[in-house]
Design a protein around this motif. Structure first.
Motif, PDB file in Angstrom:
ATOM      1  N   ARG A  54       0.812  -1.210   0.000  1.00  0.00           N
ATOM      2  CA  ARG A  54       0.000   0.000   0.000  1.00  0.00           C
ATOM      3  C   ARG A  54       0.852   1.268   0.000  1.00  0.00           C
ATOM      4  NH1 ARG A  54      -5.175   1.095   4.021  1.00  0.00           N
ATOM      5  NH2 ARG A  54      -6.042   2.815   2.827  1.00  0.00           N
ATOM      6  N   HIS A  55       1.948   1.256   0.730  1.00  0.00           N
ATOM      7  CA  HIS A  55       2.797   2.449   0.810  1.00  0.00           C
ATOM      8  C   HIS A  55       3.475   2.753  -0.522  1.00  0.00           C
ATOM      9  CE1 HIS A  55       5.534  -0.922   1.348  1.00  0.00           C
ATOM     10  NE2 HIS A  55       6.564  -0.114   1.116  1.00  0.00           N
ATOM     11  N   ILE A  56       3.514   1.776  -1.426  1.00  0.00           N
ATOM     12  CA  ILE A  56       4.092   1.973  -2.757  1.00  0.00           C
ATOM     13  C   ILE A  56       3.019   2.357  -3.765  1.00  0.00           C
ATOM     14  CG2 ILE A  56       5.288   0.814  -4.670  1.00  0.00           C
ATOM     15  CD1 ILE A  56       6.631  -0.973  -2.578  1.00  0.00           C
ATOM     16  N   MET A  57       1.837   1.799  -3.620  1.00  0.00           N
ATOM     17  CA  MET A  57       0.787   1.938  -4.625  1.00  0.00           C
ATOM     18  C   MET A  57      -0.169   3.093  -4.372  1.00  0.00           C
ATOM     19  SD  MET A  57       1.457  -0.479  -6.737  1.00  0.00           S
ATOM     20  CE  MET A  57      -0.031  -0.336  -7.695  1.00  0.00           C
ATOM     21  N   ALA A  58      -0.209   3.624  -3.153  1.00  0.00           N
ATOM     22  CA  ALA A  58      -1.216   4.630  -2.820  1.00  0.00           C
ATOM     23  C   ALA A  58      -0.620   5.699  -1.920  1.00  0.00           C
ATOM     24  CB  ALA A  58      -2.413   3.965  -2.135  1.00  0.00           C
ATOM     25  N   TYR A  59      -1.328   6.813  -1.836  1.00  0.00           N
ATOM     26  CA  TYR A  59      -0.910   7.888  -0.931  1.00  0.00           C
ATOM     27  C   TYR A  59      -2.167   8.469  -0.280  1.00  0.00           C
ATOM     28  CZ  TYR A  59      -2.551  11.297  -4.415  1.00  0.00           C
ATOM     29  OH  TYR A  59      -3.320  12.023  -5.277  1.00  0.00           O
ATOM     30  N   GLN A  60      -1.987   9.092   0.848  1.00  0.00           N
ATOM     31  CA  GLN A  60      -3.113   9.637   1.610  1.00  0.00           C
ATOM     32  C   GLN A  60      -3.075  11.161   1.574  1.00  0.00           C
ATOM     33  OE1 GLN A  60      -3.310   8.324   5.687  1.00  0.00           O
ATOM     34  NE2 GLN A  60      -5.536   8.346   5.706  1.00  0.00           N
ATOM     35  N   GLN A  61      -4.235  11.732   1.326  1.00  0.00           N
ATOM     36  CA  GLN A  61      -4.347  13.189   1.294  1.00  0.00           C
ATOM     37  C   GLN A  61      -5.732  13.577   1.792  1.00  0.00           C
ATOM     38  OE1 GLN A  61      -2.913  15.178  -2.286  1.00  0.00           O
ATOM     39  NE2 GLN A  61      -4.551  16.692  -2.127  1.00  0.00           N
ATOM     40  N   ASP A  62      -5.772  14.493   2.769  1.00  0.00           N
ATOM     41  CA  ASP A  62      -7.041  14.946   3.357  1.00  0.00           C
ATOM     42  C   ASP A  62      -7.880  13.778   3.844  1.00  0.00           C
ATOM     43  OD1 ASP A  62      -6.322  17.574   2.741  1.00  0.00           O
ATOM     44  OD2 ASP A  62      -7.249  17.474   0.767  1.00  0.00           O
ATOM     45  N   GLY A  63      -7.211  12.787   4.410  1.00  0.00           N
ATOM     46  CA  GLY A  63      -7.921  11.658   4.980  1.00  0.00           C
ATOM     47  C   GLY A  63      -8.415  10.635   3.981  1.00  0.00           C
ATOM     48  N   GLU A  64      -8.069  10.792   2.701  1.00  0.00           N
ATOM     49  CA  GLU A  64      -8.535   9.877   1.671  1.00  0.00           C
ATOM     50  C   GLU A  64      -7.347   9.258   0.943  1.00  0.00           C
ATOM     51  OE1 GLU A  64     -11.366   9.962  -2.353  1.00  0.00           O
ATOM     52  OE2 GLU A  64     -11.249  11.707  -1.034  1.00  0.00           O
ATOM     53  N   ARG A 130     -10.525  19.604 -15.825  1.00  0.00           N
ATOM     54  CA  ARG A 130     -10.168  19.639 -14.400  1.00  0.00           C
ATOM     55  C   ARG A 130     -11.110  18.745 -13.585  1.00  0.00           C
ATOM     56  NH1 ARG A 130      -9.734  25.136 -15.746  1.00  0.00           N
ATOM     57  NH2 ARG A 130     -11.720  25.619 -14.709  1.00  0.00           N
ATOM     58  N   THR A 131     -12.389  18.757 -13.949  1.00  0.00           N
ATOM     59  CA  THR A 131     -13.363  17.921 -13.234  1.00  0.00           C
ATOM     60  C   THR A 131     -13.043  16.447 -13.398  1.00  0.00           C
ATOM     61  OG1 THR A 131     -15.103  19.577 -13.478  1.00  0.00           O
ATOM     62  CG2 THR A 131     -15.796  17.304 -13.065  1.00  0.00           C
ATOM     63  N   HIS A 132     -12.694  16.046 -14.621  1.00  0.00           N
ATOM     64  CA  HIS A 132     -12.447  14.625 -14.864  1.00  0.00           C
ATOM     65  C   HIS A 132     -11.145  14.152 -14.241  1.00  0.00           C
ATOM     66  CE1 HIS A 132     -15.752  12.974 -17.160  1.00  0.00           C
ATOM     67  NE2 HIS A 132     -15.896  14.154 -17.723  1.00  0.00           N
ATOM     68  N   ILE A 133     -10.148  15.012 -14.197  1.00  0.00           N
ATOM     69  CA  ILE A 133      -8.923  14.643 -13.496  1.00  0.00           C
ATOM     70  C   ILE A 133      -9.228  14.420 -12.015  1.00  0.00           C
ATOM     71  CG2 ILE A 133      -6.705  15.554 -12.707  1.00  0.00           C
ATOM     72  CD1 ILE A 133      -6.342  16.729 -15.510  1.00  0.00           C
ATOM     73  N   GLY A 134     -10.089  15.257 -11.462  1.00  0.00           N
ATOM     74  CA  GLY A 134     -10.505  15.076 -10.074  1.00  0.00           C
ATOM     75  C   GLY A 134     -11.259  13.781  -9.868  1.00  0.00           C
ATOM     76  N   ARG A 135     -12.110  13.424 -10.831  1.00  0.00           N
ATOM     77  CA  ARG A 135     -12.866  12.174 -10.711  1.00  0.00           C
ATOM     78  C   ARG A 135     -11.952  10.961 -10.742  1.00  0.00           C
ATOM     79  NH1 ARG A 135     -17.999  13.068 -14.837  1.00  0.00           N
ATOM     80  NH2 ARG A 135     -19.062  14.696 -13.627  1.00  0.00           N
ATOM     81  N   VAL A 136     -10.931  11.020 -11.592  1.00  0.00           N
ATOM     82  CA  VAL A 136      -9.984   9.910 -11.651  1.00  0.00           C
ATOM     83  C   VAL A 136      -9.293   9.747 -10.300  1.00  0.00           C
ATOM     84  CG1 VAL A 136      -7.790   9.157 -12.642  1.00  0.00           C
ATOM     85  CG2 VAL A 136      -9.625   9.977 -14.131  1.00  0.00           C
ATOM     86  N   LEU A 137      -8.926  10.861  -9.685  1.00  0.00           N
ATOM     87  CA  LEU A 137      -8.262  10.800  -8.387  1.00  0.00           C
ATOM     88  C   LEU A 137      -9.161  10.218  -7.307  1.00  0.00           C
ATOM     89  CD1 LEU A 137      -6.379  14.227  -8.293  1.00  0.00           C
ATOM     90  CD2 LEU A 137      -5.325  11.968  -8.283  1.00  0.00           C
ATOM     91  N   HIS A 138     -10.430  10.579  -7.353  1.00  0.00           N
ATOM     92  CA  HIS A 138     -11.318  10.245  -6.237  1.00  0.00           C
ATOM     93  C   HIS A 138     -12.138   8.968  -6.445  1.00  0.00           C
ATOM     94  CE1 HIS A 138     -10.578  13.858  -3.821  1.00  0.00           C
ATOM     95  NE2 HIS A 138     -10.468  14.491  -4.978  1.00  0.00           N
ATOM     96  N   SER A 139     -12.419   8.599  -7.711  1.00  0.00           N
ATOM     97  CA  SER A 139     -13.236   7.399  -7.916  1.00  0.00           C
ATOM     98  C   SER A 139     -12.451   6.232  -8.490  1.00  0.00           C
ATOM     99  CB  SER A 139     -14.432   7.711  -8.824  1.00  0.00           C
ATOM    100  OG  SER A 139     -14.002   8.228 -10.068  1.00  0.00           O
TER     101      SER A 139
END
Length: 506
Positions: A54-64, A130-139
């Motif tokens: 997980r520490h290699i594949m993901a990162y945490q930001q604002d609790g997510e 910008r909206t779709h880049i945000g969606r990729v990050l969050h979904s």
């Protein structure tokens, strides 16, 4: 939030009209030709949750939690993280997968850099990106790319032949645009969304065109039909073709039969300048992930060849060492370009950090243009037995097995079974239908060689060598025209200035 493998599988089950081998696919997650790659993609999602990775594949930001490879690159360390995450995936899988998202999400970042171009058409389009880049990050969707059309007669403009040969807009509605045509998309049948855009096209004198359209396509949208090529998985025993059965990424002709694309998913439309900008900068980021996979393939060739020659002591021969050294130089050439592209990273027009463009594109040319030659060197080192060795069933059969055990056992360290496995691996990597397909796939996935060289031409610092020769030859300033530089304005000086700016920003 980042998804699990199970959530990903659930997201691609549904009512999609998927065809392969003349039949309709009921459940793509268990179909034998699709299941191996669905399982690998699901594993990548699970690696984002696995405590070991997980520490290699993901990162945490604002609790997510978010996927590393979806993260917009703002620092050089972001690129080192992406490189490490991709290596971790390929090493965990035990082979190379290309269309899994990290190599295509970067294509949207090039549009993020081109928001001023999009604003010329409609400010809503830059907001959409910008909206779709945000969606990729969050979904965390499985995001792929759609470039290539069926082509048609390329000596004629699209308007003078069947208009559907290139994807185009047929109608505007209050809800969005309606498109018709087709696109080739690797992995589309088992992905969630695709950045759909024009291929290299002859727009003629038109400033605006119904063919100049780019959008995010939800691959569950009604009206889409998926016509897939026959997969390699299941065509021959996995013991004899270990790569074909595990790593084949099925390519698909996606037919758009009057598909509605909501306005919020449209990234540009009826503006050839936006389309040409996108094509010119499409691989600004994604070329890194493609080239990194060539590096891993070089490791596979070196490993297979070295195991083969060391079995019988051939690695002590100078001629063999020279061929191994050629493979090593190819591998390290790619490694050097990737490493330097991060180390000499540049600030993009949109404020992101992009790999040094000249070095990245030059590295891609090296990796792609020399690949077929390196594969043949690896074939030579593996020897002719990769094309004549019987299959595993013959090794297991009571009538033939003892003979094969006798003739394929090299010594006390290399018994017949390991010898057979190595030869089967090398055959599938270098000699099989799958091997030929993957070599040709380079022309599709990374664009053709002329486009590679055009990218180098656009990004190389031509004025640097000219400036050096001007001073060395004592030429007058007028020979440089408007590109005349001041003292200290060399390529390396400008790089140091860029690095100082980047460090200050970090």
């Amino acid at each position: 939030m980042i998804r699990t493998g199970s959530e990903y599988r659930d997201s691609i089950r549904g009512t999609r009209e998927i065809h392969v081998n003349g039949g309709r696919v009921k459940d793509i997650t268990i179909h034998p030709m699709f299941k191996p790659l669905v399982d690998i993609r699901a594993r990548i999602y699970d690696m984002q949750h696995d405590p070991a990775t997980r520490h290699i594949m993901a990162y945490q930001q604002d609790g997510e939690w978010h996927g590393i490879n979806n993260r917009l690159p703002h620092t050089q360390s972001d690129w080192w993280d992406k490189r490490r995450a991709t290596d971790t995936v390929l090493e965990d899988a035990g082979g190379i997968v290309t269309r899994v998202g990290d190599e295509t999400v970067g294509e949207m970042w090039s549009l993020f850099d081109g928001q001023d171009v999009l604003n010329e058409v409609d400010p809503q389009f830059s907001e959409n990106i910008r909206t779709h880049i945000g969606r990729v990050l969050h979904s965390d969707p499985f995001h792929v790319s759609a470039n290539t059309d069926p082509k048609g007669d390329r000596s004629r403009p699209p308007q003078e032949q069947d208009p559907d040969m290139l994807l185009h807009v047929v109608k505007e509605t209050d809800q969005g645009i309606v498109v018709r045509g087709a696109k080739y998309e690797t992995a589309a049948a088992y992905a969630n969304q695709a950045f759909t855009k024009p291929t290299i096209a002859n727009w003629g004198d038109e400033a605006y065109s119904d063919y100049a359209v780019g959008f995010i396509c939800d691959l569950d949208t009604p009206g889409l039909k998926f016509i897939c090529r026959t997969g390699f998985a299941g065509r021959a025993p996995a013991e004899d073709y270990p790569l074909s059965n595990r790593f084949d990424e099925v390519d698909t002709l996606v037919v758009f039969d009057d598909v509605l694309v909501p306005w919020e998913n449209v990234l540009f439309y009826r503006h050839t300048r936006a389309a040409m900008f996108m094509r010119a900068t499409l691989h600004r980021y994604s070329a890194f992930a493609f080239t990194q996979r060539n590096l891993k393939f070089a490791d596979m060739m070196i490993g297979a060849a070295l195991f083969n020659v060391r079995q019988t002591g051939l690695d002590k021969l100078q001629a063999v060492q020279e061929k191994l050294a050629e493979l090593a130089c190819y591998r390290e050439g790619i490694n050097a370009h990737l490493t330097a592209a991060i180390t000499l990273a540049e600030r993009s027009p949109g404020g992101l950090i992009m790999p040094n463009q000249s070095l990245l594109y030059a590295g891609r040319v090296l990796a792609s243009s020399q690949l077929h030659h390196m594969m043949h060197i690896a074939r030579e080192l593996c020897g002719g037995q990769i094309c004549v060795t019987p299959d595993k069933a013959a090794f297991d059969a009571p009538e033939t097995g003892p003979w094969l055990q006798k003739f394929y056992t090299v010594n006390e360290d290399w018994m017949a079974d390991d010898r057979r496995k190595l030869l089967a691996f090398a055959r599938d990597m270098l000699n099989s239908d799958y091997a030929g397909h993957r070599l040709t796939f380079q022309l599709f996935a990374q664009s053709p060689p002329f486009a590679h060289l055009a990218a180098v031409y656009r990004n190389f610092d031509w004025e640097g060598p000219m400036d050096f020769v001007k001073h060395a030859a004592g030429l007058s300033d007028r020979v440089m025209g408007e590109t005349t530089r001041t003292a200290g304005d060399s390529a390396i000086s400008r790089w140091f200035n860029t690095q100082a700016t980047l460090k200050a920003a970090e």
